[in-house]
Design an enzyme around this catalytic site. Structure first.
Site, PDB file in Angstrom:
ATOM      1  N   GLY A 272      -1.239   5.968  -2.298  1.00 11.83           N
ATOM      2  CA  GLY A 272      -2.018   6.577  -3.380  1.00 11.83           C
ATOM      3  C   GLY A 272      -3.328   5.851  -3.617  1.00 11.83           C
TER       4      GLY A 272
ATOM      5  NE  ARG B 190       7.665   1.863  -0.545  1.00 10.98           N
ATOM      6  CZ  ARG B 190       7.543   2.769  -1.505  1.00 10.98           C
ATOM      7  NH1 ARG B 190       8.469   3.692  -1.654  1.00 10.98           N
ATOM      8  NH2 ARG B 190       6.509   2.768  -2.310  1.00 10.98           N
TER       9      ARG B 190
ATOM     10  CB  CYS C 228       3.445   1.283 -12.883  1.00  7.40           C
ATOM     11  SG  CYS C 228       4.896   1.158 -11.845  1.00  7.40           S
TER      12      CYS C 228
ATOM     13  CB  ALA D 167      -0.947  -0.002   1.201  1.00  6.47           C
TER      14      ALA D 167
ATOM     15  N   PRO E 240       3.153   4.451  -0.864  1.00  2.00           N
ATOM     16  CG  PRO E 240       3.528   6.563  -1.805  1.00  2.00           C
ATOM     17  CD  PRO E 240       3.620   5.092  -2.119  1.00  2.00           C
TER      18      PRO E 240
HETATM   19  N1  SAM Z   1       0.079   0.994  -3.909  1.00  2.00           N
HETATM   20  C1  SAM Z   1       1.077   2.017  -3.664  1.00  2.00           C
HETATM   21  C2  SAM Z   1       0.465   3.375  -3.942  1.00  2.00           C
HETATM   22  O1  SAM Z   1      -0.474   3.464  -4.713  1.00  2.00           O
HETATM   23  O2  SAM Z   1       0.928   4.358  -3.356  1.00  2.00           O
HETATM   24  C3  SAM Z   1       2.335   1.786  -4.443  1.00  2.00           C
HETATM   25  C4  SAM Z   1       2.927   0.436  -4.190  1.00  2.00           C
HETATM   26  S1  SAM Z   1       4.473   0.150  -4.966  1.00  2.00           S
HETATM   27  C5  SAM Z   1       4.039  -0.131  -6.595  1.00  2.00           C
HETATM   28  C6  SAM Z   1       4.875  -1.425  -4.385  1.00  2.00           C
HETATM   29  C7  SAM Z   1       5.071  -1.525  -2.892  1.00  2.00           C
HETATM   30  O3  SAM Z   1       5.229  -2.908  -2.595  1.00  2.00           O
HETATM   31  C8  SAM Z   1       6.300  -0.830  -2.315  1.00  2.00           C
HETATM   32  O4  SAM Z   1       5.878   0.121  -1.374  1.00  2.00           O
HETATM   33  C9  SAM Z   1       7.088  -1.946  -1.635  1.00  2.00           C
HETATM   34  O5  SAM Z   1       7.635  -1.556  -0.389  1.00  2.00           O
HETATM   35  C10 SAM Z   1       6.036  -3.003  -1.454  1.00  2.00           C
HETATM   36  N2  SAM Z   1       6.500  -4.400  -1.397  1.00  2.00           N
HETATM   37  C11 SAM Z   1       7.572  -4.957  -1.973  1.00  2.00           C
HETATM   38  N3  SAM Z   1       7.647  -6.263  -1.678  1.00  2.00           N
HETATM   39  C12 SAM Z   1       6.571  -6.531  -0.896  1.00  2.00           C
HETATM   40  C13 SAM Z   1       6.084  -7.696  -0.261  1.00  2.00           C
HETATM   41  N4  SAM Z   1       6.707  -8.864  -0.381  1.00  2.00           N
HETATM   42  N5  SAM Z   1       4.970  -7.595   0.493  1.00  2.00           N
HETATM   43  C14 SAM Z   1       4.302  -6.419   0.612  1.00  2.00           C
HETATM   44  N6  SAM Z   1       4.716  -5.268   0.027  1.00  2.00           N
HETATM   45  C15 SAM Z   1       5.826  -5.341  -0.715  1.00  2.00           C
END
Ligand code: SAM
Length: 472
Positions: free
Chosen positions: A114, A138, A231, A110, A112
């Site tokens: 959005g 984060r 993305c 989730a 930051p």
């Molecule tokens: N949904 C967010 C938004 O709209 O602001 C953006 C998310 S970003 C694309 C992906 C996120 O996945 C990152 O914040 C990262 O820390 C997290 N992440 C990476 N590996 C993960 C895991 N195994 N479990 C949960 N979160 C994870």
């Protein structure tokens, strides 16, 4: 922009005739987007209120384009949580997961926030949002954004997905998996990502993406829906992750996403999915696939009854929430310290339903439906009301943001143009004259929308705006 050679080859194969149009689109500037916080204002209301011009994003009901020069992050309404700045395509996943008030919703990746802030807004204060991110740092930014958006019925965790899946089997009605990815769709916005691609190409992410999707299936209740988004463009990170999941889970099916003329269908055997390409619409690259878990008892007509049944009894025990309730020492409103009760009476929030917690001198309200699961690492459970020291109650920034317009019996209402508004947001003491109230506390508002707290002291208002949130 220098694109990695290997990436260009892959894109040529993926796009065929459209490749040149895609390359050309990268020379155009990326569009800026602002999403109205539906918890605080209606899109038309905001449109009337802001001094800069906005243009509707046609595939969402609360998203707008703005010109860079408008600088909406330098306006007091941004601090009032009236909108969130978000890339236009990134608004799509939360807009296409059909969240209803009363749902139990999980945003698994989730930070930051959005998408979590929009999912929380769609709940309209009813139901429960669990916003998780594996990264604790984060997740702190996520918490701030959820607080700013004024969403009381949520919890924030920093957990590994498998631990969540163990704690919450078949628990959620809706799940968003906005997976970490190679970010190919964002190269135009952030050229550094193109350079990073060579060190971490699509293959780097496949394992975690499959794992996240798999955990989400375990947490989805029968009849529930999940949306997987990235993305990036690569088929491996998108269609192939989903087709692999569907092959392993006959109980899951892909369902069509609410349409828009600019959307392209998913490749190959996944036409139900949506591709967003910058040469086809005004936004960056995205992928989304909506999936539904079969319902043990058949068609959707019985959904409401089954959803209700799943709320009680066995499932709750399986999720361990009964145990958590027993150990968490929940209080009713009447059991709260007098100073807290007296303060809450001055707010317009409806605290009926739900429960209260006192932990380490902090008071929390967990609205009805907000569950805690034993053993998980919570950064926040429900709404932080404030702290109690020496029998005095000090309200939190989160409480101010969760209140409605002028939602307190003692308001200092400033206009967006008044220089005192920015002074307040900078943490300065501001003058107070002829402004009596039932307590020394004042909810400082901009055009009625809450910004934070102040405390009357003679002819001045002591500034209680959260130091970490100040206007710089
Ligand atoms: N949904 C967010 C938004 O709209 O602001 C953006 C998310 S970003 C694309 C992906 C996120 O996945 C990152 O914040 C990262 O820390 C997290 N992440 C990476 N590996 C993960 C895991 N195994 N479990 C949960 N979160 C994870």
């Amino acid at each position: 922009m220098k694109l990695p050679e290997k990436y260009c080859e892959r894109m040529k194969r993926l796009l065929g005739d459209e490749y040149e149009a895609y390359l050309k689109s990268l020379e155009e500037p990326a569009a800026c987007g602002l999403r109205v916080n539906r918890r605080k204002a209606a899109p038309d209301e905001l449109l009337q209120a802001v001094p800069f011009s906005l243009e509707r994003i046609p595939w969402t009901d609360n998203g707008f384009y703005y010109e860079d020069a408008a600088a909406p992050a330098r306006h007091p309404y941004y601090y009032a949580g009236l909108y969130y700045l978000q890339e236009p395509s990134a608004m799509t996943p939360a807009s296409r997961l059909p969240v209803q008030p009363g749902d139990r919703v999980l945003d698994l990746c989730a930070a930051p926030g959005g998408k979590a802030t929009e999912l929380g807004g769609r709940l309209g204060g009813k139901g429960f949002l669990l916003a998780n991110d594996i990264s604790a740092s984060r997740a702190k930014a996520l918490l701030k954004n959820l607080e700013m958006a004024g969403i009381p019925n949520c919890c924030v965790t920093a957990e590994r997905p498998e631990r969540l899946a163990e704690a919450c089997p078949e628990y959620f009605d809706k799940i968003l998996v906005d997976a970490p990815c190679s970010g190919e769709g964002m190269f135009r916005r952030d050229a550094k990502m193109a350079a990073r691609w060579e060190e971490a190409p699509p293959e780097t992410y496949l394992e975690v993406q499959r794992h996240l999707a798999e955990c989400a299936v375990r947490m989805l209740r029968p009849g529930g829906m999940m949306l997987y988004s990235t993305c990036t463009f690569s088929r491996e990170e998108n269609e192939e992750v989903i087709l692999g999941l569907l092959a392993d889970h006959p109980e899951m099916e892909a369902v069509p996403v609410a349409p828009f003329s600019g959307f392209a269908p998913g490749f190959g055997d996944l036409p139900e999915a949506v591709r967003i390409f910058p040469h086809r619409m005004r936004g960056e690259g995205h992928f989304l696939a909506l999936l539904r878990k079969a319902d043990a008892a058949g068609g959707p007509e019985n959904m409401a009854a089954r959803k209700e049944a799943s709320r009680v009894g066995d499932r709750r025990k399986a999720a361990g929430t009964d145990d958590a309730r027993r150990t968490e020492k929940a209080l009713s409103k009447e059991q709260l310290p007098e100073a807290v009760r007296d303060f809450l009476k001055l707010t317009t929030l409806d605290f009926s339903g739900g429960r209260f917690l006192l932990e380490r001198e902090q008071a929390y309200w967990l609205p009805e439906g907000v569950d805690r699961h034993p053993g998980l690492r919570y950064l926040r459970s429900g709404l932080l009301l404030g702290s109690i020291r020496k029998e005095r109650f000090e309200p939190s920034q989160a409480l101010a943001m969760a209140l409605g317009r002028e939602g307190f019996g003692g308001v200092l209402n400033l206009s967006a143009e008044d220089p005192l508004t920015v002074k307040y947001l900078k943490g300065e003491t501001i003058p107070l004259s002829g402004n009596a109230g039932p307590s020394p506390w004042r909810l400082v508002c901009v055009d009625g929308w809450p910004l934070g707290w102040g405390k009357a002291s003679g002819a001045a208002l002591k500034n209680k705006y959260s130091p970490g949130w100040r206007w710089m």
